[in-house]
Design a protein around this motif. Structure first.
Motif, PDB file in Angstrom:
ATOM      1  N   PRO A 200       0.839  -1.206   0.000  1.00 56.68           N
ATOM      2  CA  PRO A 200       0.000   0.000   0.000  1.00 56.68           C
ATOM      3  C   PRO A 200       0.876   1.258   0.000  1.00 56.68           C
ATOM      4  CG  PRO A 200      -0.588  -1.468   1.811  1.00 56.68           C
ATOM      5  CD  PRO A 200       0.701  -1.952   1.264  1.00 56.68           C
ATOM      6  N   TYR A 201       0.347   2.330  -0.532  1.00 64.12           N
ATOM      7  CA  TYR A 201       1.105   3.578  -0.524  1.00 64.12           C
ATOM      8  C   TYR A 201       0.173   4.787  -0.543  1.00 64.12           C
ATOM      9  CZ  TYR A 201       0.188   3.635  -5.568  1.00 64.12           C
ATOM     10  OH  TYR A 201      -0.425   3.619  -6.800  1.00 64.12           O
ATOM     11  N   GLY A 202       0.735   5.902  -0.116  1.00 63.34           N
ATOM     12  CA  GLY A 202       0.060   7.191  -0.230  1.00 63.34           C
ATOM     13  C   GLY A 202       0.922   8.096  -1.096  1.00 63.34           C
ATOM     14  N   ARG A 203       0.271   9.014  -1.757  1.00 68.73           N
ATOM     15  CA  ARG A 203       0.989   9.852  -2.734  1.00 68.73           C
ATOM     16  C   ARG A 203       0.441  11.271  -2.645  1.00 68.73           C
ATOM     17  NH1 ARG A 203       0.382  11.439  -7.986  1.00 68.73           N
ATOM     18  NH2 ARG A 203       2.159  11.150  -9.376  1.00 68.73           N
ATOM     19  N   PHE A 204       1.325  12.266  -2.620  1.00 65.25           N
ATOM     20  CA  PHE A 204       0.884  13.668  -2.559  1.00 65.25           C
ATOM     21  C   PHE A 204       1.775  14.499  -3.468  1.00 65.25           C
ATOM     22  CE2 PHE A 204       0.573  17.987  -1.086  1.00 65.25           C
ATOM     23  CZ  PHE A 204      -0.722  18.114  -0.612  1.00 65.25           C
ATOM     24  N   GLY A 205       1.170  15.374  -4.259  1.00 61.38           N
ATOM     25  CA  GLY A 205       1.983  16.202  -5.143  1.00 61.38           C
ATOM     26  C   GLY A 205       1.235  17.390  -5.687  1.00 61.38           C
ATOM     27  N   LEU A 206       1.956  18.137  -6.495  1.00 58.72           N
ATOM     28  CA  LEU A 206       1.354  19.270  -7.200  1.00 58.72           C
ATOM     29  C   LEU A 206       0.801  18.788  -8.529  1.00 58.72           C
ATOM     30  CD1 LEU A 206       4.156  21.929  -6.619  1.00 58.72           C
ATOM     31  CD2 LEU A 206       1.926  21.825  -5.507  1.00 58.72           C
ATOM     32  N   ASN A 207      -0.136  19.523  -9.076  1.00 57.60           N
ATOM     33  CA  ASN A 207      -0.682  19.173 -10.393  1.00 57.60           C
ATOM     34  C   ASN A 207      -0.690  20.437 -11.255  1.00 57.60           C
ATOM     35  OD1 ASN A 207      -1.995  16.845 -11.801  1.00 57.60           O
ATOM     36  ND2 ASN A 207      -3.463  18.461 -12.228  1.00 57.60           N
ATOM     37  N   LEU A 208       0.136  20.411 -12.301  1.00 56.41           N
ATOM     38  CA  LEU A 208       0.291  21.583 -13.151  1.00 56.41           C
ATOM     39  C   LEU A 208      -0.363  21.312 -14.502  1.00 56.41           C
ATOM     40  CD1 LEU A 208       1.786  24.346 -13.274  1.00 56.41           C
ATOM     41  CD2 LEU A 208       3.701  23.116 -14.278  1.00 56.41           C
TER      42      LEU A 208
END
Lengths: 275, 293
Positions: free
Chosen positions: A140-148
């Motif tokens: 399992p994983y979590g992912r967080f980022g910007l979206n351009l």
């Protein structure tokens, strides 16, 4: 002096933080993902011009249509680098082929259809935290980022079909670079030579176009685009309009910018290959 | 397409189920988080056509854009967490947003006592607040002084949005409206890091993206005055209250009476109020039990 000490403390903290991210670089590995995502609009918007209405046959039927231009299908590729078993950074490139939102007005002698859809290239740098399970091929994983958003385009179609009027007007809203956030939770499944993954992804974004251009205007089968007033055919959206600004009758018109909802929740499925 | 998506969802939920039954539940640890911080409207979109200010002064007319999201304000949260293993926790958060006002000014040149003109001014103030319950899944690094984490989960909110509207021409009229009813479903995603101060205490910094829009069930006029004199009692129910519906299907017999009864709320199609935000939270975490203690 206090500021200098504070800066040094911040730098030390950042260094420790960065080292903690990289604490197990023995598992460093770059990877490539290929994926597709089916997205539903979320965080949608109410537009005064977008609802269904049917007033024929002495009855009245109406329903509301909310708009979020983030819905649709988005295939993409991702390049990533895992610093350890637990943490990775990646850059995702995907292209949203937006699904169309349509509203219809039925009158006794005409039907007016208004529709919106969008397309955009999205670049999404993100940080991932993995939670590998013991005695399991699942991760399992979590992912967080910007979206351009790069080269976004909203297409708005306005079509009148009926005995008293016939018109097709297609406008493109372009320009600008929307910035949002992307967050996901997912599962990686190691099946040998490669891994497959599935994740639920949320994109929180809105878009404020810089320009509207009418690209098609057809009335009773005749192309009348060139007869349009240049002020209506092309409109620049700006943050401020002053009455003292010189008016150019042959140039684009000016309007205050508006925001469009671009949020979505999607199911992304794909393959991961270690490089 | 919908069939394809439903099979994808089915496949995903089966994978989630397999993962959950495989989780090694070797820990019995719990924690409590308390946090607070500013919330900034994000992902704004035009609401009821309000996207600009218009002001008239001696230099002419100036129109300026105005971002609209009711997510502005200050957030206070308390959450209870259950640690599944060294990387994964489940958290249930209770949060409250105290809204900060968004102000609009719209001026028009009206006709005063002839031959004069006068400026009519409309001032609108929007304030949103909400109480939220958010279950979320938390992924964090297993050890270290700094432990970065990522959170994701839905949020269930009961928002309240207030519109204060003031109209000034030859007299001053003031209204207070409240958008009420219904729940808003949103999604939260966060990134942050814990910093361990003590065996049982961490502090943390969290950056959170909240995507939400709110479809109220009704609009109620709470106050109405002209030149400071209360006039609310002089209005009918249909003037004071509006009920929102996703759709109408009105028969030929009912059309003539639609929205004509002054003793019933006016019926309108639903609207959406933008409530997305970007939040910065600073907090403290109390680790309640340690393994074996």
């Amino acid at each position: 002096m206090v500021n200098k000490d504070f800066r040094i403390k911040i730098k030390r903290g950042a260094l420790v933080f960065f080292i903690s991210l990289l604490f197990n670089s023995l598992n460093a590995q770059s990877y490539l993902k290929v994926h597709g995502s089916s997205n539903l609009g979320m965080g949608s918007q109410y537009l005064q011009e977008l609802w269904n209405e049917d007033g024929r046959d002495d009855k009245y039927v109406a329903s509301q249509k909310f708009l979020s231009l983030g819905k649709g299908f988005s295939p993409g590729v991702t390049y990533g680098y895992s610093f350890s078993r637990f943490i990775a950074a990646e850059v995702d490139f995907n292209y949203l082929f937006g699904a169309t939102t349509t509203a219809k007005f039925h009158f006794s002698n005409a039907v007016v259809t208004t529709s919106f859809h969008a397309q955009v290239l999205q670049i999404n740098p993100a940080l991932l935290i993995f939670a590998p399970l013991e005695r399991s091929d699942l991760k399992p994983y979590g992912r967080f980022g910007l979206n351009l958003g790069i080269l976004p385009t909203i297409t708005r179609e306005f079509i009148v079909e009926g005995s008293i009027a016939e018109e097709t007007r297609v406008s493109k809203l372009t320009g600008g670079m929307p910035l949002g956030f992307s967050t996901s939770v997912g599962l990686l499944w190691d099946i040998g030579k490669f891994e497959i993954f599935a994740e639920i992804q949320m994109i929180n974004m809105s878009y404020s176009p810089n320009k509207l251009e009418v690209v098609e205007l057809n009335q009773f089968g005749q192309d009348v685009l060139n007869a349009m007033d240049p002020n209506e055919r092309e409109i620049n959206f700006v943050d401020e309009i002053d009455s003292n600004t010189p008016y150019d009758p042959n140039g684009p018109g000016q309007e205050i910018r508006s925001d469009y909802a671009f949020g979505s929740i999607g199911l992304k499925i794909g393959l991961l290959v270690d490089l | 397409m919908s069939l394809l998506m439903s099979s994808r969802w089915r496949c995903f939920f089966i994978l989630v189920f397999i993962a959950i039954i495989n989780l090694p539940l070797r820990s019995q640890d719990y924690y409590v988080n308390l946090s607070s911080g500013p919330s900034f409207g994000f992902g704004s979109h035009t609401f009821l056509g309000f996207s600009e200010n218009l002001e008239i002064n001696s230099n002419g007319i100036k129109r300026t854009s105005q971002k609209m999201s009711f997510g502005n304000g200050t957030n206070i949260t308390a959450s209870f967490g259950f640690i599944i293993n060294e990387n994964i926790s489940l958290e249930l958060e209770f949060g409250s947003q105290i809204g900060r006002a968004i102000n609009y000014r719209y001026q028009l040149i009206g006709v005063g006592p002839l031959p004069n003109t006068m400026i009519e001014t409309e001032d609108r103030e929007f304030v949103g607040s909400s109480n939220t319950i958010s279950p979320s899944l938390v992924y964090s690094l297993p050890k270290g002084k700094f432990r970065p984490f990522i959170k994701f989960g839905p949020s269930f909110s009961r928002p309240k949005a207030v519109l204060n509207y003031r109209y000034e021409s030859s007299q001053v009229s003031e209204w207070e409206y409240s958008f009420e009813g219904g729940l808003a479903l949103g999604l939260n995603g966060s990134i942050g890091t814990y910093y361990n101060l003590h065996e049982r205490i961490d502090v943390f910094l969290e950056l959170r993206s909240v995507m939400m829009s709110y479809s109220p069930k009704r609009l109620v006029m709470k106050a109405y005055s002209v030149d400071g004199i209360d006039r609310l009692g002089s209005l009918s129910i249909s003037e004071k209250e509006t009920e929102f519906h996703n759709s109408f299907d009105i028969s030929a017999d009912e059309i003539a009476n639609f929205n004509s009864d002054p003793n019933k709320p006016t019926q309108e199609l639903s609207i959406k109020i933008p409530y997305s935000s970007f939040q910065t939270l600073v907090g403290i975490r109390f680790n309640l039990f340690k393994n074996g203690q």
